[in-house]
Design a protein around this motif. Structure first.
Motif, PDB file in Angstrom:
ATOM      1  N   MET A   1       0.834  -1.181   0.000  1.00 12.87           N
ATOM      2  CA  MET A   1       0.000   0.000   0.000  1.00 12.87           C
ATOM      3  C   MET A   1       0.879   1.245   0.000  1.00 12.87           C
ATOM      4  O   MET A   1       1.932   1.274   0.603  1.00 12.87           O
ATOM      5  N   VAL A   2       0.422   2.290  -0.636  1.00 18.30           N
ATOM      6  CA  VAL A   2       1.154   3.544  -0.731  1.00 18.30           C
ATOM      7  C   VAL A   2       0.989   4.322   0.572  1.00 18.30           C
ATOM      8  O   VAL A   2      -0.093   4.401   1.132  1.00 18.30           O
ATOM      9  N   GLU A   3       2.101   4.901   1.055  1.00 15.57           N
ATOM     10  CA  GLU A   3       2.035   5.704   2.266  1.00 15.57           C
ATOM     11  C   GLU A   3       1.682   7.137   1.894  1.00 15.57           C
ATOM     12  O   GLU A   3       2.200   7.682   0.918  1.00 15.57           O
ATOM     13  N   TYR A   4       0.810   7.759   2.646  1.00 10.49           N
ATOM     14  CA  TYR A   4       0.370   9.116   2.360  1.00 10.49           C
ATOM     15  C   TYR A   4       0.985  10.065   3.373  1.00 10.49           C
ATOM     16  O   TYR A   4       0.719   9.976   4.559  1.00 10.49           O
ATOM     17  N   SER A   5       1.825  10.977   2.903  1.00  9.22           N
ATOM     18  CA  SER A   5       2.460  11.941   3.794  1.00  9.22           C
ATOM     19  C   SER A   5       2.276  13.351   3.251  1.00  9.22           C
ATOM     20  O   SER A   5       3.214  14.114   3.127  1.00  9.22           O
ATOM     21  N   GLU A   6       1.078  13.685   2.876  1.00 11.06           N
ATOM     22  CA  GLU A   6       0.787  14.995   2.306  1.00 11.06           C
ATOM     23  C   GLU A   6       0.480  15.982   3.427  1.00 11.06           C
ATOM     24  O   GLU A   6       0.264  15.610   4.571  1.00 11.06           O
ATOM     25  N   THR A   7       0.440  17.269   3.097  1.00 12.50           N
ATOM     26  CA  THR A   7       0.186  18.298   4.102  1.00 12.50           C
ATOM     27  C   THR A   7      -1.233  18.182   4.633  1.00 12.50           C
ATOM     28  O   THR A   7      -2.116  17.610   4.001  1.00 12.50           O
ATOM     29  N   ALA A   8      -1.440  18.734   5.804  1.00 11.87           N
ATOM     30  CA  ALA A   8      -2.736  18.620   6.468  1.00 11.87           C
ATOM     31  C   ALA A   8      -3.862  19.254   5.660  1.00 11.87           C
ATOM     32  O   ALA A   8      -4.985  18.753   5.660  1.00 11.87           O
ATOM     33  N   ALA A  15      -7.025  11.256   1.761  1.00 10.95           N
ATOM     34  CA  ALA A  15      -7.756  10.254   2.531  1.00 10.95           C
ATOM     35  C   ALA A  15      -8.904   9.675   1.700  1.00 10.95           C
ATOM     36  O   ALA A  15      -9.165   8.473   1.757  1.00 10.95           O
ATOM     37  N   ARG A  16      -9.552  10.524   0.925  1.00  8.55           N
ATOM     38  CA  ARG A  16     -10.633  10.034   0.063  1.00  8.55           C
ATOM     39  C   ARG A  16     -10.101   9.080  -1.002  1.00  8.55           C
ATOM     40  O   ARG A  16     -10.737   8.084  -1.322  1.00  8.55           O
ATOM     41  N   VAL A  17      -8.928   9.399  -1.548  1.00  8.99           N
ATOM     42  CA  VAL A  17      -8.320   8.503  -2.530  1.00  8.99           C
ATOM     43  C   VAL A  17      -7.948   7.187  -1.871  1.00  8.99           C
ATOM     44  O   VAL A  17      -8.137   6.113  -2.446  1.00  8.99           O
ATOM     45  N   LYS A  18      -7.433   7.269  -0.654  1.00  6.34           N
ATOM     46  CA  LYS A  18      -7.034   6.062   0.067  1.00  6.34           C
ATOM     47  C   LYS A  18      -8.232   5.141   0.314  1.00  6.34           C
ATOM     48  O   LYS A  18      -8.104   3.918   0.269  1.00  6.34           O
ATOM     49  N   LEU A  19      -9.410   5.740   0.558  1.00  8.50           N
ATOM     50  CA  LEU A  19     -10.606   4.956   0.855  1.00  8.50           C
ATOM     51  C   LEU A  19     -11.404   4.550  -0.388  1.00  8.50           C
ATOM     52  O   LEU A  19     -12.346   3.764  -0.279  1.00  8.50           O
ATOM     53  N   ALA A  20     -11.038   5.079  -1.528  1.00  6.08           N
ATOM     54  CA  ALA A  20     -11.795   4.785  -2.754  1.00  6.08           C
ATOM     55  C   ALA A  20     -11.683   3.295  -3.109  1.00  6.08           C
ATOM     56  O   ALA A  20     -10.627   2.690  -2.949  1.00  6.08           O
ATOM     57  N   PRO A  21     -12.773   2.732  -3.587  1.00  5.11           N
ATOM     58  CA  PRO A  21     -12.768   1.302  -3.938  1.00  5.11           C
ATOM     59  C   PRO A  21     -12.139   1.052  -5.314  1.00  5.11           C
ATOM     60  O   PRO A  21     -12.811   0.710  -6.281  1.00  5.11           O
ATOM     61  N   VAL A  22     -10.818   1.272  -5.408  1.00  3.43           N
ATOM     62  CA  VAL A  22     -10.091   1.066  -6.656  1.00  3.43           C
ATOM     63  C   VAL A  22      -8.869   0.197  -6.391  1.00  3.43           C
ATOM     64  O   VAL A  22      -8.455   0.025  -5.241  1.00  3.43           O
ATOM     65  N   GLN A  26      -4.878   2.168 -10.053  1.00  2.02           N
ATOM     66  CA  GLN A  26      -5.769   3.325 -10.163  1.00  2.02           C
ATOM     67  C   GLN A  26      -5.529   4.308  -9.021  1.00  2.02           C
ATOM     68  O   GLN A  26      -5.582   5.522  -9.224  1.00  2.02           O
ATOM     69  N   ARG A  27      -5.263   3.797  -7.837  1.00  2.00           N
ATOM     70  CA  ARG A  27      -4.984   4.659  -6.689  1.00  2.00           C
ATOM     71  C   ARG A  27      -3.691   5.453  -6.925  1.00  2.00           C
ATOM     72  O   ARG A  27      -3.625   6.649  -6.650  1.00  2.00           O
ATOM     73  N   ALA A  28      -2.672   4.786  -7.455  1.00  2.00           N
ATOM     74  CA  ALA A  28      -1.403   5.464  -7.736  1.00  2.00           C
ATOM     75  C   ALA A  28      -1.599   6.563  -8.784  1.00  2.00           C
ATOM     76  O   ALA A  28      -1.016   7.648  -8.673  1.00  2.00           O
ATOM     77  N   ILE A  29      -2.416   6.282  -9.791  1.00  4.36           N
ATOM     78  CA  ILE A  29      -2.710   7.285 -10.818  1.00  4.36           C
ATOM     79  C   ILE A  29      -3.434   8.474 -10.198  1.00  4.36           C
ATOM     80  O   ILE A  29      -3.120   9.629 -10.500  1.00  4.36           O
ATOM     81  N   ALA A  30      -4.395   8.207  -9.328  1.00  2.00           N
ATOM     82  CA  ALA A  30      -5.142   9.283  -8.676  1.00  2.00           C
ATOM     83  C   ALA A  30      -4.231  10.143  -7.802  1.00  2.00           C
ATOM     84  O   ALA A  30      -4.324  11.378  -7.820  1.00  2.00           O
ATOM     85  N   VAL A  31      -3.338   9.521  -7.049  1.00  2.00           N
ATOM     86  CA  VAL A  31      -2.415  10.272  -6.196  1.00  2.00           C
ATOM     87  C   VAL A  31      -1.476  11.113  -7.055  1.00  2.00           C
ATOM     88  O   VAL A  31      -1.217  12.275  -6.761  1.00  2.00           O
TER      89      VAL A  31
END
Length: 65
Positions: A1-8, A15-22, A26-31
């Motif tokens: 899984m990709v770690e998310y370390s973006e600004t607050a 977080a929405r991308v992380k929870l998306a059912p993809v 597809q998640r990597a493309i969205a990020v």
């Protein structure tokens, strides 16, 4: 899984991308798309700031008649 370390301020979007059912691809493309959009918006804001500085009189600048 990709770690998310973006600004607050952007964490809700990530977080929405992380929870998306993809799947992971597809998640990597969205990020990546979010990061590119962030870079474009930062560049636009930099240009706006530069134009404002260009047309703003410098503090302490005295105009002689």
């Amino acid at each position: 899984m990709v770690e998310y370390s973006e600004t607050a301020s952007k964490s809700d979007l990530y977080a929405r991308v992380k929870l998306a059912p993809v799947n992971a691809t597809q998640r990597a493309i969205a990020v990546d798309t979010l990061r590119q959009a962030d870079a474009v918006s930062d560049a636009i804001m930099w240009v706006i700031s530069a134009v404002r500085r260009l047309f703003t009189r410098a503090p302490g600048h005295v105009i002689h008649n």
